[in-house]
Motif scaffolding. Structure first.
Motif, PDB file in Angstrom:
ATOM      1  N   ILE A 274       0.946  -1.111  -0.065  1.00  0.00           N
ATOM      2  CA  ILE A 274       0.063   0.135  -0.129  1.00  0.00           C
ATOM      3  C   ILE A 274       0.851   1.247   0.223  1.00  0.00           C
ATOM      4  O   ILE A 274       1.884   1.403   0.941  1.00  0.00           O
ATOM      5  CB  ILE A 274      -0.747   0.071   1.311  1.00  0.00           C
ATOM      6  N   THR A 275       0.579   2.043  -0.745  1.00  0.00           N
ATOM      7  CA  THR A 275       1.396   3.208  -0.813  1.00  0.00           C
ATOM      8  C   THR A 275       0.396   4.675  -0.547  1.00  0.00           C
ATOM      9  O   THR A 275      -0.451   4.636  -1.180  1.00  0.00           O
ATOM     10  CB  THR A 275       1.977   3.547  -2.424  1.00  0.00           C
ATOM     11  N   ALA A 276       0.752   5.364   0.350  1.00  0.00           N
ATOM     12  CA  ALA A 276       0.162   6.527   0.648  1.00  0.00           C
ATOM     13  C   ALA A 276       0.943   7.968   0.623  1.00  0.00           C
ATOM     14  O   ALA A 276       2.397   7.680   0.678  1.00  0.00           O
ATOM     15  CB  ALA A 276      -0.299   6.699   2.146  1.00  0.00           C
ATOM     16  N   ILE A 277       0.445   8.880  -0.038  1.00  0.00           N
ATOM     17  CA  ILE A 277       1.072  10.107  -0.272  1.00  0.00           C
ATOM     18  C   ILE A 277       0.655  11.043   0.869  1.00  0.00           C
ATOM     19  O   ILE A 277      -0.814  11.407   0.908  1.00  0.00           O
ATOM     20  CB  ILE A 277       0.684  10.756  -1.687  1.00  0.00           C
ATOM     21  N   VAL A 278       1.562  11.313   1.737  1.00  0.00           N
ATOM     22  CA  VAL A 278       0.948  12.555   2.967  1.00  0.00           C
ATOM     23  C   VAL A 278       1.417  13.876   2.687  1.00  0.00           C
ATOM     24  O   VAL A 278       2.599  14.086   2.440  1.00  0.00           O
ATOM     25  CB  VAL A 278       1.468  11.760   4.149  1.00  0.00           C
TER      26      VAL A 278
ATOM     27  N   SER B 266      13.852  21.234   8.006  1.00  0.00           N
ATOM     28  CA  SER B 266      14.528  20.226   7.877  1.00  0.00           C
ATOM     29  C   SER B 266      14.532  19.379   9.145  1.00  0.00           C
ATOM     30  O   SER B 266      14.707  18.109   8.892  1.00  0.00           O
ATOM     31  CB  SER B 266      16.090  20.973   7.939  1.00  0.00           C
ATOM     32  N   GLU B 267      14.535  19.829  10.230  1.00  0.00           N
ATOM     33  CA  GLU B 267      14.531  18.765  11.443  1.00  0.00           C
ATOM     34  C   GLU B 267      13.161  17.917  11.453  1.00  0.00           C
ATOM     35  O   GLU B 267      13.164  16.766  11.473  1.00  0.00           O
ATOM     36  CB  GLU B 267      14.160  19.637  12.748  1.00  0.00           C
ATOM     37  N   ILE B 268      11.981  18.449  11.011  1.00  0.00           N
ATOM     38  CA  ILE B 268      10.721  17.739  10.771  1.00  0.00           C
ATOM     39  C   ILE B 268      11.020  16.612   9.904  1.00  0.00           C
ATOM     40  O   ILE B 268      10.470  15.414   9.925  1.00  0.00           O
ATOM     41  CB  ILE B 268       9.553  18.682  10.677  1.00  0.00           C
ATOM     42  N   ALA B 269      11.262  17.052   8.442  1.00  0.00           N
ATOM     43  CA  ALA B 269      11.690  16.139   7.577  1.00  0.00           C
ATOM     44  C   ALA B 269      12.607  15.026   7.853  1.00  0.00           C
ATOM     45  O   ALA B 269      12.469  13.691   7.514  1.00  0.00           O
ATOM     46  CB  ALA B 269      12.218  16.721   6.272  1.00  0.00           C
TER      47      ALA B 269
ATOM     48  N   GLY C  84       8.100   2.875   7.832  1.00  0.00           N
ATOM     49  CA  GLY C  84       6.947   2.872   6.818  1.00  0.00           C
ATOM     50  C   GLY C  84       6.932   4.123   6.006  1.00  0.00           C
ATOM     51  O   GLY C  84       6.295   4.298   4.988  1.00  0.00           O
ATOM     52  N   VAL C  85       7.797   5.116   6.584  1.00  0.00           N
ATOM     53  CA  VAL C  85       8.068   6.494   5.676  1.00  0.00           C
ATOM     54  C   VAL C  85       9.245   6.097   4.547  1.00  0.00           C
ATOM     55  O   VAL C  85      10.237   5.880   5.249  1.00  0.00           O
ATOM     56  CB  VAL C  85       8.208   7.581   6.482  1.00  0.00           C
ATOM     57  N   SER C  86       8.904   6.220   3.371  1.00  0.00           N
ATOM     58  CA  SER C  86      10.205   5.640   2.314  1.00  0.00           C
ATOM     59  C   SER C  86      10.894   6.871   2.083  1.00  0.00           C
ATOM     60  O   SER C  86      12.003   6.948   1.767  1.00  0.00           O
ATOM     61  CB  SER C  86       9.566   5.009   1.314  1.00  0.00           C
ATOM     62  N   GLU C  87      10.027   7.938   1.981  1.00  0.00           N
ATOM     63  CA  GLU C  87      10.715   9.252   1.347  1.00  0.00           C
ATOM     64  C   GLU C  87       9.995  10.394   2.052  1.00  0.00           C
ATOM     65  O   GLU C  87       8.819  10.269   2.156  1.00  0.00           O
ATOM     66  CB  GLU C  87      10.648   9.516  -0.304  1.00  0.00           C
ATOM     67  N   VAL C  88      10.766  11.515   1.999  1.00  0.00           N
ATOM     68  CA  VAL C  88      10.154  12.778   2.373  1.00  0.00           C
ATOM     69  C   VAL C  88      10.779  13.855   1.479  1.00  0.00           C
ATOM     70  O   VAL C  88      11.865  13.953   1.421  1.00  0.00           O
ATOM     71  CB  VAL C  88      10.432  13.176   4.026  1.00  0.00           C
TER      72      VAL C  88
ATOM     73  N   VAL D 130       6.172  16.433   1.635  1.00  0.00           N
ATOM     74  CA  VAL D 130       5.203  15.402   1.244  1.00  0.00           C
ATOM     75  C   VAL D 130       5.867  14.012   1.579  1.00  0.00           C
ATOM     76  O   VAL D 130       7.375  14.138   1.340  1.00  0.00           O
ATOM     77  CB  VAL D 130       5.094  15.423  -0.353  1.00  0.00           C
ATOM     78  N   ALA D 131       5.289  13.165   2.255  1.00  0.00           N
ATOM     79  CA  ALA D 131       5.759  12.038   2.566  1.00  0.00           C
ATOM     80  C   ALA D 131       5.379  10.910   2.067  1.00  0.00           C
ATOM     81  O   ALA D 131       3.945  10.805   1.744  1.00  0.00           O
ATOM     82  CB  ALA D 131       5.817  11.696   4.233  1.00  0.00           C
ATOM     83  N   MET D 132       6.000   9.845   1.422  1.00  0.00           N
ATOM     84  CA  MET D 132       5.556   8.594   1.042  1.00  0.00           C
ATOM     85  C   MET D 132       5.578   7.547   2.056  1.00  0.00           C
ATOM     86  O   MET D 132       6.671   7.256   2.509  1.00  0.00           O
ATOM     87  CB  MET D 132       6.540   8.004  -0.450  1.00  0.00           C
ATOM     88  N   VAL D 133       4.543   7.124   2.086  1.00  0.00           N
ATOM     89  CA  VAL D 133       4.483   5.870   3.111  1.00  0.00           C
ATOM     90  C   VAL D 133       4.134   4.630   2.432  1.00  0.00           C
ATOM     91  O   VAL D 133       2.979   4.590   1.507  1.00  0.00           O
ATOM     92  CB  VAL D 133       3.182   6.288   4.039  1.00  0.00           C
TER      93      VAL D 133
END
Length: 91
Positions: free
Chosen positions: A2-6, A16-19, A27-31, A41-44
Motif C-alpha cells: 500500500i502506498t500513501a502520499i501524505v 529540515s528537522e521535521i523532515a 513505513g515512511v520511505s521518502e520525504v 510530502v511523505a511517501m508511506v
C-alpha cells in the motif's frame, strides 16, 4: 504493498528537522520538501491498509511541528522505470 502520499503542513522554521524525523519513521520511505501550499510530502509504504493509519495518525501527526496532514491512497502506480524494466530483455 500500500502506498500513501501524505501532504504535510509544517512549522517552516523547522522544516529540515521535521523532515529528518519523519524520514526515520518505519513505513515512511521518502520525504520531500516542496513548493506551493504544502511544506513536505511523505511517501508511506506499508503492507496493509491499517499500517497507513498507524504510520500517519500514530506517528507522522505526532511529530513536533507537523501542523496538518492530508493523506491520499494510491491504488495504481505508473512509472516509466517500471515499464522499461518490464520490457527489458536484459541488455
Amino acid at each position: 504493498m500500500i502506498t500513501a502520499i501524505v501532504f504535510i503542513e509544517a512549522d517552516v522554521s523547522r522544516i529540515s528537522e521535521i523532515a529528518a524525523e519523519l524520514a526515520d519513521i518505519d513505513g515512511v520511505s521518502e520525504v520531500y520538501s516542496v513548493t506551493g501550499d504544502l511544506d513536505l510530502v511523505a511517501m508511506v509504504r506499508v503492507s496493509e491498509i491499517d499500517g497507513v493509519a498507524s504510520v500517519v495518525a500514530d506517528k507522522v501527526n505526532k511529530v513536533d511541528g507537523v501542523l496538518a496532514t492530508q493523506t491520499q491512497i494510491a491504488y495504481r502506480a505508473y512509472s516509466r522505470h517500471d515499464l522499461e524494466d518490464a520490457f527489458s530483455i536484459g541488455l
